[in-house]
Design a protein around this motif. Structure first.
Motif, PDB file in Angstrom:
ATOM      1  N   ARG A 115      30.722  36.317  38.200  1.00 54.25           N
ATOM      2  CA  ARG A 115      29.936  36.318  36.959  1.00 54.25           C
ATOM      3  C   ARG A 115      28.767  35.342  37.069  1.00 54.25           C
ATOM      4  O   ARG A 115      27.664  35.620  36.590  1.00 54.25           O
ATOM      5  CB  ARG A 115      30.813  35.967  35.774  1.00 54.25           C
ATOM      6  CG  ARG A 115      31.668  37.112  35.317  1.00 54.25           C
ATOM      7  CD  ARG A 115      32.387  36.809  34.005  1.00 54.25           C
ATOM      8  NE  ARG A 115      33.488  37.725  33.854  1.00 54.25           N
ATOM      9  CZ  ARG A 115      34.761  37.457  34.150  1.00 54.25           C
ATOM     10  NH1 ARG A 115      35.092  36.266  34.596  1.00 54.25           N
ATOM     11  NH2 ARG A 115      35.694  38.366  33.995  1.00 54.25           N
ATOM     12  N   ALA A 116      28.994  34.194  37.705  1.00 48.60           N
ATOM     13  CA  ALA A 116      27.925  33.219  37.885  1.00 48.60           C
ATOM     14  C   ALA A 116      26.820  33.769  38.794  1.00 48.60           C
ATOM     15  O   ALA A 116      25.671  33.350  38.698  1.00 48.60           O
ATOM     16  CB  ALA A 116      28.488  31.924  38.475  1.00 48.60           C
ATOM     17  N   LEU A 117      27.177  34.732  39.634  1.00 52.00           N
ATOM     18  CA  LEU A 117      26.197  35.368  40.516  1.00 52.00           C
ATOM     19  C   LEU A 117      25.563  36.595  39.878  1.00 52.00           C
ATOM     20  O   LEU A 117      24.797  37.305  40.521  1.00 52.00           O
ATOM     21  CB  LEU A 117      26.860  35.762  41.835  1.00 52.00           C
ATOM     22  CG  LEU A 117      27.303  34.602  42.712  1.00 52.00           C
ATOM     23  CD1 LEU A 117      28.153  35.103  43.870  1.00 52.00           C
ATOM     24  CD2 LEU A 117      26.095  33.836  43.234  1.00 52.00           C
ATOM     25  N   GLY A 118      25.900  36.863  38.617  1.00 51.31           N
ATOM     26  CA  GLY A 118      25.256  37.951  37.894  1.00 51.31           C
ATOM     27  C   GLY A 118      26.015  39.255  37.838  1.00 51.31           C
ATOM     28  O   GLY A 118      25.479  40.255  37.373  1.00 51.31           O
ATOM     29  N   VAL A 119      27.255  39.267  38.304  1.00 53.90           N
ATOM     30  CA  VAL A 119      28.063  40.488  38.252  1.00 53.90           C
ATOM     31  C   VAL A 119      28.620  40.634  36.840  1.00 53.90           C
ATOM     32  O   VAL A 119      29.244  39.717  36.313  1.00 53.90           O
ATOM     33  CB  VAL A 119      29.213  40.434  39.283  1.00 53.90           C
ATOM     34  CG1 VAL A 119      30.103  41.660  39.169  1.00 53.90           C
ATOM     35  CG2 VAL A 119      28.660  40.309  40.688  1.00 53.90           C
ATOM     36  N   THR A 120      28.389  41.790  36.228  1.00 55.06           N
ATOM     37  CA  THR A 120      28.881  42.040  34.878  1.00 55.06           C
ATOM     38  C   THR A 120      30.311  42.580  34.922  1.00 55.06           C
ATOM     39  O   THR A 120      30.780  43.065  35.957  1.00 55.06           O
ATOM     40  CB  THR A 120      27.991  43.052  34.146  1.00 55.06           C
ATOM     41  OG1 THR A 120      28.059  44.303  34.832  1.00 55.06           O
ATOM     42  CG2 THR A 120      26.558  42.572  34.067  1.00 55.06           C
ATOM     43  N   ASP A 121      30.987  42.496  33.783  1.00 51.98           N
ATOM     44  CA  ASP A 121      32.353  43.006  33.699  1.00 51.98           C
ATOM     45  C   ASP A 121      32.410  44.511  33.934  1.00 51.98           C
ATOM     46  O   ASP A 121      33.419  45.028  34.414  1.00 51.98           O
ATOM     47  CB  ASP A 121      32.969  42.676  32.340  1.00 51.98           C
ATOM     48  CG  ASP A 121      33.278  41.193  32.203  1.00 51.98           C
ATOM     49  OD1 ASP A 121      33.464  40.521  33.232  1.00 51.98           O
ATOM     50  OD2 ASP A 121      33.337  40.708  31.058  1.00 51.98           O
ATOM     51  N   ALA A 122      31.333  45.206  33.641  1.00 50.21           N
ATOM     52  CA  ALA A 122      31.301  46.660  33.817  1.00 50.21           C
ATOM     53  C   ALA A 122      31.409  47.062  35.285  1.00 50.21           C
ATOM     54  O   ALA A 122      31.929  48.143  35.590  1.00 50.21           O
ATOM     55  CB  ALA A 122      30.032  47.233  33.210  1.00 50.21           C
ATOM     56  N   VAL A 123      30.934  46.219  36.182  1.00 47.09           N
ATOM     57  CA  VAL A 123      30.983  46.550  37.607  1.00 47.09           C
ATOM     58  C   VAL A 123      31.943  45.653  38.394  1.00 47.09           C
ATOM     59  O   VAL A 123      32.001  45.733  39.624  1.00 47.09           O
ATOM     60  CB  VAL A 123      29.580  46.496  38.253  1.00 47.09           C
ATOM     61  CG1 VAL A 123      28.667  47.539  37.661  1.00 47.09           C
ATOM     62  CG2 VAL A 123      28.981  45.119  38.123  1.00 47.09           C
ATOM     63  N   MET A 124      32.700  44.806  37.675  1.00 44.98           N
ATOM     64  CA  MET A 124      33.642  43.898  38.320  1.00 44.98           C
ATOM     65  C   MET A 124      34.814  44.698  38.900  1.00 44.98           C
ATOM     66  O   MET A 124      35.503  45.410  38.180  1.00 44.98           O
ATOM     67  CB  MET A 124      34.183  42.895  37.301  1.00 44.98           C
ATOM     68  CG  MET A 124      35.106  41.845  37.890  1.00 44.98           C
ATOM     69  SD  MET A 124      34.278  40.610  38.884  1.00 44.98           S
ATOM     70  CE  MET A 124      33.279  39.784  37.667  1.00 44.98           C
TER      71      MET A 124
ATOM     72  N   GLY B 168      40.578  44.807  42.068  1.00 47.19           N
ATOM     73  CA  GLY B 168      41.397  44.210  43.118  1.00 47.19           C
ATOM     74  C   GLY B 168      40.791  42.979  43.744  1.00 47.19           C
ATOM     75  O   GLY B 168      39.563  42.804  43.784  1.00 47.19           O
ATOM     76  N   LEU B 169      41.652  42.126  44.255  1.00 46.00           N
ATOM     77  CA  LEU B 169      41.221  40.881  44.888  1.00 46.00           C
ATOM     78  C   LEU B 169      40.395  41.162  46.142  1.00 46.00           C
ATOM     79  O   LEU B 169      39.364  40.520  46.365  1.00 46.00           O
ATOM     80  CB  LEU B 169      42.434  40.017  45.232  1.00 46.00           C
ATOM     81  CG  LEU B 169      42.148  38.693  45.921  1.00 46.00           C
ATOM     82  CD1 LEU B 169      41.270  37.805  45.044  1.00 46.00           C
ATOM     83  CD2 LEU B 169      43.429  37.987  46.277  1.00 46.00           C
ATOM     84  N   ALA B 170      40.831  42.094  46.961  1.00 50.83           N
ATOM     85  CA  ALA B 170      40.096  42.401  48.197  1.00 50.83           C
ATOM     86  C   ALA B 170      38.694  42.916  47.884  1.00 50.83           C
ATOM     87  O   ALA B 170      37.728  42.546  48.569  1.00 50.83           O
ATOM     88  CB  ALA B 170      40.865  43.421  49.028  1.00 50.83           C
ATOM     89  N   GLU B 171      38.573  43.744  46.867  1.00 49.76           N
ATOM     90  CA  GLU B 171      37.266  44.276  46.484  1.00 49.76           C
ATOM     91  C   GLU B 171      36.370  43.187  45.923  1.00 49.76           C
ATOM     92  O   GLU B 171      35.174  43.153  46.189  1.00 49.76           O
ATOM     93  CB  GLU B 171      37.421  45.406  45.468  1.00 49.76           C
ATOM     94  CG  GLU B 171      38.080  46.652  46.025  1.00 49.76           C
ATOM     95  CD  GLU B 171      39.596  46.588  46.006  1.00 49.76           C
ATOM     96  OE1 GLU B 171      40.162  45.599  45.468  1.00 49.76           O
ATOM     97  OE2 GLU B 171      40.230  47.512  46.533  1.00 49.76           O
ATOM     98  N   ARG B 172      36.945  42.283  45.140  1.00 47.27           N
ATOM     99  CA  ARG B 172      36.161  41.164  44.604  1.00 47.27           C
ATOM    100  C   ARG B 172      35.691  40.250  45.723  1.00 47.27           C
ATOM    101  O   ARG B 172      34.551  39.780  45.720  1.00 47.27           O
ATOM    102  CB  ARG B 172      36.982  40.371  43.588  1.00 47.27           C
ATOM    103  CG  ARG B 172      37.156  41.085  42.285  1.00 47.27           C
ATOM    104  CD  ARG B 172      37.937  40.265  41.299  1.00 47.27           C
ATOM    105  NE  ARG B 172      38.111  41.028  40.064  1.00 47.27           N
ATOM    106  CZ  ARG B 172      38.679  40.541  38.989  1.00 47.27           C
ATOM    107  NH1 ARG B 172      39.137  39.311  38.961  1.00 47.27           N
ATOM    108  NH2 ARG B 172      38.804  41.301  37.912  1.00 47.27           N
ATOM    109  N   ALA B 173      36.564  39.990  46.686  1.00 48.02           N
ATOM    110  CA  ALA B 173      36.189  39.143  47.821  1.00 48.02           C
ATOM    111  C   ALA B 173      35.066  39.784  48.631  1.00 48.02           C
ATOM    112  O   ALA B 173      34.133  39.097  49.052  1.00 48.02           O
ATOM    113  CB  ALA B 173      37.407  38.879  48.700  1.00 48.02           C
TER     114      ALA B 173
END
Length: 42
Positions: A7-16, A19-24
């Motif tokens: 989120r601090a890098l500008g990623v919105t909840d709509a595209v978050m 899964g942990l692997a995908e977030r990483a």
């Protein structure tokens, strides 16, 4: 924790990713062309 960093890098909840692997992977791709210092603390 990773969601907050994204989120601090500008990623919105709509595209978050869910899964942990995908977030990483998204975190790594967002930082691929940057130099950044991340400080973590309690």
């Amino acid at each position: 924790m990773l969601a907050e960093l994204l989120r601090a890098l500008g990623v919105t909840d709509a595209v978050m990713p869910d899964g942990l692997a995908e977030r990483a992977a998204l975190y790594r791709s967002r930082l691929a062309d940057r130099r950044i210092l991340v400080l973590l603390g309690d």
